[in-house]
Every structure is written in C-alpha cells, then in structure tokens.
Design a protein around this motif. Structure first.
Motif, PDB file in Angstrom:
ATOM      1  N   GLY A   1       0.822  -1.197  -0.130  1.00 56.13           N
ATOM      2  CA  GLY A   1       0.044   0.171   0.026  1.00 56.13           C
ATOM      3  C   GLY A   1       1.112   1.207  -0.384  1.00 56.13           C
ATOM      4  N   LEU A   2       0.841   1.931   1.223  1.00 55.60           N
ATOM      5  CA  LEU A   2       1.450   3.157   0.783  1.00 55.60           C
ATOM      6  C   LEU A   2       2.646   3.085   0.821  1.00 55.60           C
ATOM      7  CD1 LEU A   2      -0.396   4.559   4.449  1.00 55.60           C
ATOM      8  CD2 LEU A   2      -0.444   5.012   2.187  1.00 55.60           C
ATOM      9  N   PRO A   3       3.700   4.355  -0.274  1.00 56.96           N
ATOM     10  CA  PRO A   3       4.712   4.026  -0.446  1.00 56.96           C
ATOM     11  C   PRO A   3       6.037   3.563   0.933  1.00 56.96           C
ATOM     12  CG  PRO A   3       4.254   5.326  -1.705  1.00 56.96           C
ATOM     13  CD  PRO A   3       2.930   5.232  -0.405  1.00 56.96           C
ATOM     14  N   HIS A   4       5.300   4.605   2.474  1.00 53.31           N
ATOM     15  CA  HIS A   4       6.905   4.084   3.113  1.00 53.31           C
ATOM     16  C   HIS A   4       6.876   2.490   3.570  1.00 53.31           C
ATOM     17  CE1 HIS A   4       3.655   5.117   5.696  1.00 53.31           C
ATOM     18  NE2 HIS A   4       3.979   4.686   6.665  1.00 53.31           N
ATOM     19  N   VAL A   5       5.447   1.799   3.554  1.00 52.22           N
ATOM     20  CA  VAL A   5       5.494   0.308   4.491  1.00 52.22           C
ATOM     21  C   VAL A   5       5.871   0.056   3.282  1.00 52.22           C
ATOM     22  CG1 VAL A   5       3.719  -1.091   5.038  1.00 52.22           C
ATOM     23  CG2 VAL A   5       2.981   1.437   5.475  1.00 52.22           C
ATOM     24  N   GLN A   6       5.745  -0.360   2.216  1.00 55.29           N
ATOM     25  CA  GLN A   6       5.899  -1.501   1.223  1.00 55.29           C
ATOM     26  C   GLN A   6       7.255  -0.824   1.117  1.00 55.29           C
ATOM     27  OE1 GLN A   6       4.830  -3.516  -1.220  1.00 55.29           O
ATOM     28  NE2 GLN A   6       6.635  -3.428  -2.327  1.00 55.29           N
ATOM     29  N   ASP A   7       8.637  -0.031   1.013  1.00 53.27           N
ATOM     30  CA  ASP A   7       9.370   0.472   1.208  1.00 53.27           C
ATOM     31  C   ASP A   7      10.408  -0.825   2.122  1.00 53.27           C
ATOM     32  OD1 ASP A   7       9.796   1.017  -1.126  1.00 53.27           O
ATOM     33  OD2 ASP A   7       9.971   3.240  -0.339  1.00 53.27           O
ATOM     34  N   PHE A   8       9.466  -0.655   3.605  1.00 53.46           N
ATOM     35  CA  PHE A   8      10.077  -0.663   4.689  1.00 53.46           C
ATOM     36  C   PHE A   8       9.721  -2.493   5.014  1.00 53.46           C
ATOM     37  CE2 PHE A   8       8.999  -2.347   8.868  1.00 53.46           C
ATOM     38  CZ  PHE A   8      10.881  -2.198   9.503  1.00 53.46           C
ATOM     39  N   HIS A   9       8.643  -2.989   4.401  1.00 54.82           N
ATOM     40  CA  HIS A   9       8.432  -4.242   5.084  1.00 54.82           C
ATOM     41  C   HIS A   9       9.189  -5.111   3.512  1.00 54.82           C
ATOM     42  CE1 HIS A   9       4.581  -4.724   6.385  1.00 54.82           C
ATOM     43  NE2 HIS A   9       4.954  -4.542   7.097  1.00 54.82           N
ATOM     44  N   ARG A  10       8.613  -4.758   2.161  1.00 53.14           N
ATOM     45  CA  ARG A  10       9.008  -5.279   1.001  1.00 53.14           C
ATOM     46  C   ARG A  10      10.851  -4.630   0.043  1.00 53.14           C
ATOM     47  NH1 ARG A  10       5.922  -9.497   0.037  1.00 53.14           N
ATOM     48  NH2 ARG A  10       6.897  -9.167  -2.531  1.00 53.14           N
ATOM     49  N   PRO A  11      11.640  -4.842   1.342  1.00 53.22           N
ATOM     50  CA  PRO A  11      12.926  -3.742   0.398  1.00 53.22           C
ATOM     51  C   PRO A  11      13.278  -4.735  -0.820  1.00 53.22           C
ATOM     52  CG  PRO A  11      13.864  -4.812   2.420  1.00 53.22           C
ATOM     53  CD  PRO A  11      11.403  -4.957   2.721  1.00 53.22           C
TER      54      PRO A  11
ATOM     55  N   ASN B   1      18.353  -3.568  -0.394  1.00 55.21           N
ATOM     56  CA  ASN B   1      18.696  -2.403   0.177  1.00 55.21           C
ATOM     57  C   ASN B   1      17.519  -1.009  -0.326  1.00 55.21           C
ATOM     58  OD1 ASN B   1      18.283  -3.635   2.894  1.00 55.21           O
ATOM     59  ND2 ASN B   1      20.944  -3.532   2.397  1.00 55.21           N
ATOM     60  N   GLU B   2      17.686  -1.103  -2.322  1.00 52.63           N
ATOM     61  CA  GLU B   2      16.802   0.067  -2.824  1.00 52.63           C
ATOM     62  C   GLU B   2      15.372   0.037  -2.342  1.00 52.63           C
ATOM     63  OE1 GLU B   2      16.276   1.384  -6.936  1.00 52.63           O
ATOM     64  OE2 GLU B   2      17.190  -0.440  -7.051  1.00 52.63           O
ATOM     65  N   ASP B   3      14.407   0.501  -2.313  1.00 55.75           N
ATOM     66  CA  ASP B   3      13.453   1.234  -1.657  1.00 55.75           C
ATOM     67  C   ASP B   3      12.218   0.296  -3.431  1.00 55.75           C
ATOM     68  OD1 ASP B   3      13.658   2.414  -0.321  1.00 55.75           O
ATOM     69  OD2 ASP B   3      13.114   4.120  -1.353  1.00 55.75           O
ATOM     70  N   SER B   4      11.412   0.088  -2.912  1.00 58.97           N
ATOM     71  CA  SER B   4      10.983  -1.166  -4.281  1.00 58.97           C
ATOM     72  C   SER B   4      10.016  -0.251  -4.599  1.00 58.97           C
ATOM     73  CB  SER B   4       9.806  -2.410  -3.400  1.00 58.97           C
ATOM     74  OG  SER B   4       9.913  -2.448  -1.793  1.00 58.97           O
ATOM     75  N   PHE B   5       8.897   0.366  -3.782  1.00 62.79           N
ATOM     76  CA  PHE B   5       7.679   1.120  -3.970  1.00 62.79           C
ATOM     77  C   PHE B   5       7.307   1.435  -5.580  1.00 62.79           C
ATOM     78  CE2 PHE B   5       5.060   4.877  -4.673  1.00 62.79           C
ATOM     79  CZ  PHE B   5       3.884   4.449  -5.066  1.00 62.79           C
TER      80      PHE B   5
END
Length: 343
Positions: free
Chosen positions: A108-118, A122-126
């Motif tokens: 869902g929210l970008p910061h949640v996606q990036d924390f849950h699913r890096p 370790n790059e952001d995935s959103f």
C-alpha cells in the motif's frame, strides 16, 4: 527482493530452477488427470518459494507448452500467478497477453512497501510496484493486491485503502496479518499485528471499501465461498517444486520444510515417470473441515474451512484450533453475517 516477513528463505544465493523436462511432465500428468475426471479446465498457477518470474524463460516455456497441449486436447486453460511486482516492461507485455490474472504482493503506502519489502540491495521497491500496476491498469489487465498487516502499519489501514483506490484500478484487496515464521524472527522490526485491532479495523474498512467499489477480503474468512478446504491442501490440486516433488501445500516447497513429510506425496522421476505415495495422498484427502472435531459445531467453518494448516502452530492438522487466527476468522465472519442481515 528481501521481504522482511516472507516464508520463503531469501538467504539462498543460487537461483534454483525446475528443469524443463520436469515442468513438461507435470503438465502431462495433470492433463491425464483432467481427462480421467471428465473436467475440461486446466488451471495453471505460478507461486513461490520465491518470485516465480525470476525463472522467466522457464515460465514462458511452461505457459507455451501448456497452451499447445491444451489446444490439442481441447481443454480450457486458465493461467494465474502471484508476484512481487518487480517486472520489466517486456515481461509485463508478455504476461498481459498470456495470463488471466495476477495477485500482486503490495503493502500500500510507499513507506510501508519500502520498509516491509525492500529490494535485495536494500533499494526501495515502491517505484517498481507503482510502474507495474499502472501498466496493468493501462492495459485493463485484472489483478488483485495482497497487503500484509504488521504492527508497523496496523494503524494506517484506512490510509492504505484510500491510497490504493485513488491510484490503481484493482477492485480486490486481501488484508493478511503477518505470520511469524523463521524469516520474520530473523528480521528485526516486524511484529504480528494486534489481532483484536485487526478485527476492528477490518469491520470498519469493509463497508467503506464496498462504497468505493473495492472488495476487501481476508483468507481466513472468505464469505463469498462455501468450502471444506481452506486452500488446495486436502484436494486433488497440487504444486510441483523446482526439484520435481509433488506437494499439496503451496508453502511446503522443499524437503527442508518441517511439514514436508506430510505434504510432499510424490515426485517426478527422470524420464517423466511419476512416483506417488498413495498412503500419504489418501491421508491428505482427509484434511477437510468435515474431519476436524474442534470445528464440528462452529458457525464459521464453511468460510474459514479449518484455516491455513501451516499457521496452526502445531502439526496435528485435524486437532485443536482456537488461537488468534481462529478468533479473527469467527469475528469477521460474524460481522459479515450481521451486515448481510442488515441489508
């Protein structure tokens, strides 16, 4: 990717692919089963121990082989899959021409996606998920979203739903509480949600989603179905692992899994011959809510269907329930019954 809560072990450094001959033998085995039963639908699905589209050439080969064989046998072919959504444009183009739908793991929210699913580095995935789902939307390709709920995002699920509705065209969202497994324990920062809070959030969100044209689901309380089996376990459906093992549980993907002795019931041998442990298969076919004494008088049993067997916390698959998920299942189904009566 390096998802913090995934049951599939991301520690593996070497990609383990199924041989093409094993895949073809699996297709032939299932076609022969369908022809014996008189059914004419071949359901082909791609799932984990890991991201299925990482084995891109193999996926294409299996799909094209199944398409050719089903056309020859006059069978209908439906192709589905689960994905982390990190896909290239040429892959997306091919998927939309061959698959019927996908379930995208997206929190869902970008910061949640990036924390849950890096990402693995370790790059952001959103940004990758955003591109994938907007591509699907542009091409009117049907997909659903599976959103994991942990202590990190349990208080912002309303914002999550608003974000999904405002940015994407999907009409199906699964909200699933994080399950504590080996990987979850080894990754700091992920805790399972407060189940009572999850229940109250779900009760609030479901009618709001309905008004927004969004169907909200939770696997343990599927009110749109009546079933004696929570999933494929206990049915004649099966999965084939990369090593050619036949398993009745989508999460038991190798012999190292603690439940492999129960759910792995056969193997595709060299040359395409299939070895089946009939005693194990007969036992698996008894894993139905009809045979669970604990569930005998439960009003929710046909919608929870005994729940996920790998999330019970024990290996007595016909034994006791009653934990957090059991309470959650009953409360959500009861809520849905009341909503139905009110309408």
């Amino acid at each position: 990717m390096k998802c913090r809560y995934c049951y599939a072990a991301h520690e593996f450094k070497v990609l383990k692919n199924m041989p093409k001959e094993t895949a073809e033998s699996a297709v032939e085995y299932y076609i022969s089963h369908i022809l014996k039963t008189g059914n004419n639908l071949f359901g082909l699905e791609f799932h984990g121990g890991g991201e299925p589209f990482a084995a891109w050439d193999l996926v294409k080969h299996i799909v094209e082989y199944a398409e050719k064989r089903c056309a020859h046998e006059n069978l209908r072919l439906k192709i589905h899959g689960a994905t982390n959504g990190v896909l290239k444009k040429d892959q997306l183009h091919w998927i939309t021409r061959h698959f019927h739908s996908l379930l995208v793991s997206f929190d869902g929210l970008p910061h949640v996606q990036d924390f849950h699913r890096p990402m693995g580095n370790n790059e952001d995935s959103f940004k990758y998920l955003d591109q994938t789902m907007k591509y699907f939307d542009h091409h009117n390709f049907p997909y659903g979203i599976r959103c994991a709920v942990s202590r990190f995002n349990e208080d912002i699920l309303d914002e999550t739903i608003d974000f999904i509705r405002e940015n994407y065209n999907t009409n199906l969202v699964f909200m699933e509480p994080v399950h504590i497994c080996r990987n979850t324990i080894n990754n700091r920062g992920i805790k399972k949600p407060d189940f009572y809070k999850f229940i109250e959030n779900y009760k609030t969100l479901e009618p709001l989603c309905a008004k927004k044209g969004l169907r909200l689901e939770y696997s343990g309380a599927q009110f749109t179905r009546i079933s004696a089996n929570f999933c494929q376990a206990g049915t004649d459906d099966f999965a084939v692992t990369h090593e050619g093992y036949l398993t009745n549980c989508w999460e038991v993907t190798d012999k190292a899994h603690p439940f492999s002795e129960t759910f792995i019931f056969g193997k595709i041998l060299p040359g395409g011959k299939i070895s089946i442990d009939q005693e194990k298969l007969d036992y698996l076919r008894t894993l139905s809510v009809k045979n669970i004494e604990y569930c005998r008088d439960c009003f929710a049993k046909w919608h929870c269907a005994g729940d996920c067997l790998t999330k019970l916390g024990h290996n007595q698959f016909k034994g006791p329930r009653g934990g957090d998920r059991c309470i959650t299942n009953r409360q959500i189904i009861l809520h849905r019954i009341f909503r139905l009566l009110e309408t």
